[in-house]
Write a protein that holds these residues in place. Structure first.
Motif, PDB file in Angstrom:
ATOM      1  N   SER A 560     -45.241 -22.589   9.765  1.00  0.00           N
ATOM      2  CA  SER A 560     -45.958 -21.310   9.761  1.00  0.00           C
ATOM      3  C   SER A 560     -46.007 -20.705   8.364  1.00  0.00           C
ATOM      4  N   ARG A 561     -44.884 -20.722   7.669  1.00  0.00           N
ATOM      5  CA  ARG A 561     -44.847 -20.147   6.316  1.00  0.00           C
ATOM      6  C   ARG A 561     -45.608 -21.019   5.321  1.00  0.00           C
ATOM      7  N   LEU A 562     -45.555 -22.320   5.537  1.00  0.00           N
ATOM      8  CA  LEU A 562     -46.329 -23.230   4.695  1.00  0.00           C
ATOM      9  C   LEU A 562     -47.816 -22.921   4.817  1.00  0.00           C
ATOM     10  N   ALA A 563     -48.267 -22.706   6.040  1.00  0.00           N
ATOM     11  CA  ALA A 563     -49.678 -22.398   6.261  1.00  0.00           C
ATOM     12  C   ALA A 563     -50.069 -21.084   5.614  1.00  0.00           C
ATOM     13  N   ARG A 564     -49.212 -20.083   5.742  1.00  0.00           N
ATOM     14  CA  ARG A 564     -49.522 -18.794   5.124  1.00  0.00           C
ATOM     15  C   ARG A 564     -49.616 -18.922   3.605  1.00  0.00           C
ATOM     16  N   ALA A 565     -48.756 -19.745   3.026  1.00  0.00           N
ATOM     17  CA  ALA A 565     -48.762 -19.898   1.570  1.00  0.00           C
ATOM     18  C   ALA A 565     -49.972 -20.685   1.083  1.00  0.00           C
ATOM     19  N   ALA A 566     -50.412 -21.669   1.875  1.00  0.00           N
ATOM     20  CA  ALA A 566     -51.467 -22.566   1.409  1.00  0.00           C
ATOM     21  C   ALA A 566     -52.866 -22.108   1.790  1.00  0.00           C
ATOM     22  N   LEU A 567     -52.989 -21.455   2.950  1.00  0.00           N
ATOM     23  CA  LEU A 567     -54.324 -21.104   3.427  1.00  0.00           C
ATOM     24  C   LEU A 567     -54.802 -19.770   2.892  1.00  0.00           C
ATOM     25  N   ASP A 568     -53.853 -18.911   2.548  1.00  0.00           N
ATOM     26  CA  ASP A 568     -54.205 -17.648   1.892  1.00  0.00           C
ATOM     27  C   ASP A 568     -55.237 -16.860   2.694  1.00  0.00           C
ATOM     28  N   GLY A 569     -55.048 -16.834   4.013  1.00  0.00           N
ATOM     29  CA  GLY A 569     -55.915 -16.019   4.855  1.00  0.00           C
ATOM     30  C   GLY A 569     -57.301 -16.574   5.085  1.00  0.00           C
ATOM     31  N   THR A 570     -57.521 -17.869   4.760  1.00  0.00           N
ATOM     32  CA  THR A 570     -58.864 -18.414   4.933  1.00  0.00           C
ATOM     33  C   THR A 570     -59.198 -18.688   6.393  1.00  0.00           C
ATOM     34  N   ALA A 571     -58.208 -18.717   7.270  1.00  0.00           N
ATOM     35  CA  ALA A 571     -58.462 -18.900   8.701  1.00  0.00           C
ATOM     36  C   ALA A 571     -57.743 -17.789   9.456  1.00  0.00           C
ATOM     37  N   SER A 572     -58.408 -17.244  10.455  1.00  0.00           N
ATOM     38  CA  SER A 572     -57.846 -16.113  11.200  1.00  0.00           C
ATOM     39  C   SER A 572     -56.897 -16.619  12.277  1.00  0.00           C
ATOM     40  N   ILE A 573     -55.746 -17.107  11.855  1.00  0.00           N
ATOM     41  CA  ILE A 573     -54.749 -17.673  12.757  1.00  0.00           C
ATOM     42  C   ILE A 573     -53.447 -16.896  12.559  1.00  0.00           C
ATOM     43  N   ASP A 574     -52.791 -16.535  13.653  1.00  0.00           N
ATOM     44  CA  ASP A 574     -51.606 -15.676  13.613  1.00  0.00           C
ATOM     45  C   ASP A 574     -50.347 -16.502  13.364  1.00  0.00           C
ATOM     46  N   TRP A 575     -50.195 -16.971  12.137  1.00  0.00           N
ATOM     47  CA  TRP A 575     -49.037 -17.802  11.810  1.00  0.00           C
ATOM     48  C   TRP A 575     -47.730 -17.044  11.986  1.00  0.00           C
ATOM     49  N   ALA A 576     -47.687 -15.794  11.600  1.00  0.00           N
ATOM     50  CA  ALA A 576     -46.458 -15.005  11.748  1.00  0.00           C
ATOM     51  C   ALA A 576     -46.091 -14.839  13.222  1.00  0.00           C
ATOM     52  N   GLY A 577     -47.107 -14.647  14.065  1.00  0.00           N
ATOM     53  CA  GLY A 577     -46.837 -14.530  15.490  1.00  0.00           C
ATOM     54  C   GLY A 577     -46.283 -15.810  16.078  1.00  0.00           C
ATOM     55  N   PHE A 578     -46.790 -16.946  15.615  1.00  0.00           N
ATOM     56  CA  PHE A 578     -46.276 -18.231  16.092  1.00  0.00           C
ATOM     57  C   PHE A 578     -44.786 -18.361  15.797  1.00  0.00           C
ATOM     58  N   GLU A 579     -44.404 -17.961  14.584  1.00  0.00           N
ATOM     59  CA  GLU A 579     -43.010 -18.095  14.185  1.00  0.00           C
ATOM     60  C   GLU A 579     -42.090 -17.212  15.024  1.00  0.00           C
ATOM     61  N   SER A 580     -42.553 -16.044  15.384  1.00  0.00           N
ATOM     62  CA  SER A 580     -41.675 -15.100  16.080  1.00  0.00           C
ATOM     63  C   SER A 580     -41.554 -15.395  17.568  1.00  0.00           C
ATOM     64  N   ASP A 581     -42.558 -16.052  18.166  1.00  0.00           N
ATOM     65  CA  ASP A 581     -42.547 -16.244  19.611  1.00  0.00           C
ATOM     66  C   ASP A 581     -43.278 -17.544  19.943  1.00  0.00           C
ATOM     67  N   TYR A 582     -42.521 -18.576  20.335  1.00  0.00           N
ATOM     68  CA  TYR A 582     -43.116 -19.883  20.594  1.00  0.00           C
ATOM     69  C   TYR A 582     -43.976 -19.893  21.859  1.00  0.00           C
ATOM     70  N   ASP A 583     -43.823 -18.890  22.724  1.00  0.00           N
ATOM     71  CA  ASP A 583     -44.708 -18.796  23.883  1.00  0.00           C
ATOM     72  C   ASP A 583     -46.167 -18.653  23.452  1.00  0.00           C
ATOM     73  N   ILE A 584     -46.389 -17.985  22.326  1.00  0.00           N
ATOM     74  CA  ILE A 584     -47.758 -17.815  21.826  1.00  0.00           C
ATOM     75  C   ILE A 584     -48.362 -19.174  21.481  1.00  0.00           C
ATOM     76  N   ILE A 585     -47.560 -20.049  20.884  1.00  0.00           N
ATOM     77  CA  ILE A 585     -48.044 -21.400  20.565  1.00  0.00           C
ATOM     78  C   ILE A 585     -48.424 -22.122  21.848  1.00  0.00           C
ATOM     79  N   ARG A 586     -47.542 -22.033  22.858  1.00  0.00           N
ATOM     80  CA  ARG A 586     -47.806 -22.744  24.108  1.00  0.00           C
ATOM     81  C   ARG A 586     -49.041 -22.204  24.826  1.00  0.00           C
ATOM     82  N   ASP A 587     -49.311 -20.914  24.684  1.00  0.00           N
ATOM     83  CA  ASP A 587     -50.548 -20.380  25.269  1.00  0.00           C
ATOM     84  C   ASP A 587     -51.778 -21.030  24.633  1.00  0.00           C
ATOM     85  N   HIS A 588     -51.749 -21.190  23.313  1.00  0.00           N
ATOM     86  CA  HIS A 588     -52.876 -21.854  22.640  1.00  0.00           C
ATOM     87  C   HIS A 588     -52.974 -23.322  23.053  1.00  0.00           C
TER      88      HIS A 588
END
Length: 760
Positions: A560-588
């Motif tokens: 998640s942090r790697l994506a935030r560092a490399a993508l620099d907001g180019t995709a509207s994906i909630d990387w921080a939310g994924f890190e805090s709650d894995y249920d969000i990942i499973r919903d996707h």
């Protein structure tokens, strides 16, 4: 830090190979290292939680769990894997100043792994010989800046190990595709890629068509190119249950392996004080590369029996309703050369006849295989021939019957399901686009072998690995190491040291991660992950031990942090939310991947769930024709010139993939060494050599490069004539990068033409 000495090959001891597996020695060899390294309380807490419904999944193989669990639902090598990962021994900060890269390069995989857990991010700057500590923020910034500075995202490749959870794997492929590339090589490329290719083509799904319960329902189980006693020992219990229920077992393997001969179950009285259970009713020591010829010979005998007794042998209703290609197969096999079959297999006609009789008498047959089948040049057509044999008598899609590839790494199958593949189909990419609002790249990416070629040729300059040990696992070691050393940045997300950490680019990073045994605490509370086993059952895995360091991040957090560092907001994906709650990942995941509807609801249940499998569940086949495909495959036997041998690479008993738990292989009689080559005693004499002497092993390939292992101990061993064996990763140097399986690009590690010369 561990004070273990490295392996001294001059102290090697060679004894007699064992004729049985497990028993009391299995228990003592499992618990002894655990108690010494972890202590009794930590050991008991970890081992009694392994493979339990409220515990964590064993990281050492993908063998499924039974419905009724035992208190001790682990095997010797599973216990060793937990000990290796959950050890409280940590690599101290001063280790990096005391051990330059040049020194680490001289160490064995065993020594590197025994140094303890990685507990802080470290960075090797350009021009430096040493790793040095770095902050997490600076590490992510370095990676992000480097990736954004590439001319194309295709200049980076992203490797994955099978220990990665479903949640981390899904995020990893999402990050890589949001970056703009499909360069997603993984360990599947080097093990069961041939299986995935052949089964997808013939039955529509590249996964096992059986469940755990099917083994106890089978009349006959044929085990090919597989050593369950060392590589997935819990399978022996399922095989014992099958024997008790009346099944016959046939082993097809060039080497005599202890676990295929007799099993002493340490959880039963007869396994402790008795003789145990005889496993193989028939043992065929086949010549390397002869499996395809054997399957064709069996199918021909089935068709001949049908011709003799029309309407009584083939499953005509199944073939008529569900299959295509029968007449073409019949015509092809009618011209089979019996002499060519015997030459290719090294077997006697009577041995093949006996197995054919067993197959014809059995109503329910399972054929199971591993890398002894998948790592051949003709691996894909060989597996197609396995499917042919099963289809002829309707042995797919009924209880107690089917095709059972046994995956090695614990979640390697789940990784592929989650999208870790360089060639994911358009339907998957379309689903990603709908779910996350970006257009994933549509051009196929690089697999493991092609990634090495691209690094060698300067086309890929950044290599990032989520777990694993690509340097140790890939073929042509010298070429592979030189290729990775040409990169501008190499990054590895790891729990412990391995060879890949010493083979680095201009800059290198090691990012330490939580082990599967450890508590994963995030902003919303403790998290769990999920895995998929070799029979497509998905279940949760929850770490129970306190992390060995508070500096460790989970794989999900790192990605998640790697994506935030490399993508620099180019995709509207909630990387921080994924890190805090894995249920969000499973919903996707539930929205993107078929079979995962209501993922969170089902995975929170104790039992987990099985993914749908049309051939197994419905006897329907999602191929282009809508039917299972019987195929015609041309037999091309391996030629072995005089004075040469065919060599296969294999694991020792105290080993998981490239991880070496000790320098011993007690089932094969080896102690305190790994530089050995096993050769049939008659071949030793024919070559004018003497068992126990030191030899140089040269591989012979069309490019005329002299790939050689120096000073290996020659060991006379009961193997098939003309065949030899040596341990990997040491013997990977002999496997040419361009020697790969047709169709799957998997390294041909099971049939390397070699010559032996006395060492000087």
């Amino acid at each position: 830090m561990s004070s273990v000495d490295d392996i001294d090959e001059d102290k090697i001891e060679v004894g007699k190979p064992r004729e049985w597996a497990a028993g009391v020695p299995g228990v003592t060899h499992a618990l002894g290292p655990a108690f010494r390294q972890m202590g009794v309380p930590r050991s008991l807490k970890a081992l009694t939680a392994m493979n339990q419904r409220d515990g964590f999944d064993c990281m050492s193989c993908a063998w499924p769990d039974p419905d009724r669990r035992k208190t001790f639902e682990f095997c010797e090598n599973g216990a060793k894997a937990v000990t290796w990962e959950a050890t409280p021994i940590r690599i101290p900060a001063e280790f990096w100043a005391e051990n330059p890269i040049s020194e680490l390069l001289t160490k064995s995989e065993y020594w590197l792994g025994m140094q303890g857990r990685l507990v802080q991010p470290v960075h090797k700057p350009a021009g430096s010989e040493h790793y040095r500590p770095i902050t997490w923020d600076d590490a992510f910034k370095l990676i992000g800046d480097t990736l954004r500075g590439l001319d194309s995202p295709d200049q980076a490749t992203f490797y994955t190990s099978g220990r990665t959870s479903n949640e981390a794997a899904f995020l990893y492929q999402l990050f890589v595709r949001a970056l703009g590339t499909n360069n997603l090589p993984d360990c599947s490329n080097m093990c069961h890629e041939s299986t995935s290719h052949a089964m997808a083509e013939t039955v529509g799904i590249g996964k096992s068509t059986v469940t755990y319960a099917d083994f106890a329902r089978a009349d006959l189980i044929i085990i090919m190119g597989q050593n369950p006693g060392s590589n997935h020992p819990r399978m022996l219990t399922a095989l014992e249950e099958a024997k008790e229920a009346g099944a016959a077992i046939v082993a097809v393997n060039p080497l005599l392996e202890a676990g295929l001969m007799r099993y002493k179950n340490p959880q039963k009285v007869r396994g402790v004080v008795g003789a145990g259970t005889v496993m193989a009713d028939q043992y065929l020591q086949i010549r390397l590369g002869g499996d395809m010829a054997l399957m064709q010979a069996l199918s021909r005998r089935v068709l001949d029996a049908e011709a003799t007794r029309p309407g009584t042998v083939l499953d005509h209703a199944f073939l008529r309703e569900n299959c295509v290609g029968l007449e073409e197969l019949r015509e092809h096999l009618a011209h089979q050369d019996d002499g060519a079959v015997l030459a290719a297999t090294g077997l006697r006609a009577a041995e093949i006849d006996e197995l054919a009789d067993r197959y014809l008498r059995a109503d329910r047959v399972i054929i199971t295989w591993a890398m002894g089948i998948t790592q051949h040049k003709k691996a894909v057509p060989t597996i197609r021939e396995i499917i042919n044999l099963l289809l002829l008598r309707g042995n797919i899609g009924k209880p107690g019957a089917g095709a059972s590839p046994i995956r090695g790494h614990s979640n390697v199958q789940g990784d592929r399901t989650m999208g870790i593949w360089e060639k994911m189909p358009p339907a998957f990419l379309d689903a990603l686009e709908r779910e996350f609002g970006f257009d994933p790249p549509r051009v196929d990416g690089l697999d493991s072998v092609d990634s090495i070629r691209a690094m060698r040729d300067g086309l890929v300059t950044v290599w990032i690995a989520l777990g694993g040990n690509l340097v140790g696992a890939i073929s042509d070691t010298v070429v592979a190491e030189a290729a990775i050393q040409k990169t501008v940045l190499s990054v590895q997300i790891s729990t412990k040291l391995n060879r890949s950490h010493a083979v680095v680019g201009d800059q290198a990073l090691i990012l330490p991660t939580l082990g599967r045994t450890e508590i994963d605490l995030q902003a919303t509370g403790p998290q769990f992950v999920s895995v998929e086993d070799t029979v497509s059952a998905v279940h949760s895995s929850t770490g129970l031990l306190p992390p060995v360091s508070d500096q460790l991040l989970s794989e999900v957090a790192i990605v998640s942090r790697l994506a935030r560092a490399a993508l620099d907001g180019t995709a509207s994906i909630d990387w921080a939310g994924f890190e805090s709650d894995y249920d969000i990942i499973r919903d996707h995941i539930s929205h993107v991947i078929p079979g995962f509807a209501d993922f969170n609801q089902r995975i929170h249940q104790q039992e987990g769930f099985s993914l749908p499998h049309a051939p197994r569940d419905l006897r329907t086949f999602p191929t282009p024709s809508g039917k299972a495909l019987l195929t015609v495959n041309e037999l091309e036997p391996l030629e072995r010139p005089p004075g040469r041998l065919l060599l296969q690479t294999l694991r020792s008993h105290d080993q998981f993939n490239t991880t070496i738990y000790s320098p011993n292989d007690r089932y094969r009689g080896i102690k305190n060494g790994r530089q050995v080559i096993f050769v049939n005693p008659e071949d030793v004499a024919e070559l004018g050599l003497i068992s126990g002497m030191l030899v140089d092993v040269h591989s012979e390939f069309s490019d005329n490069v002299d790939r050689v292992l120096r000073r290996f101990r020659l060991v006379a061993y009961p193997s098939a004539r003309g065949c030899a064996a040596a341990y990997f990763p040491e013997a990977n140097v002999l496997v040419p990068l361009d020697s790969t399986a047709e169709g799957s690009n998997t390294p041909v590690s099971k049939a390397v033409l070699v010559r032996l010369e006395p060492s000087r």
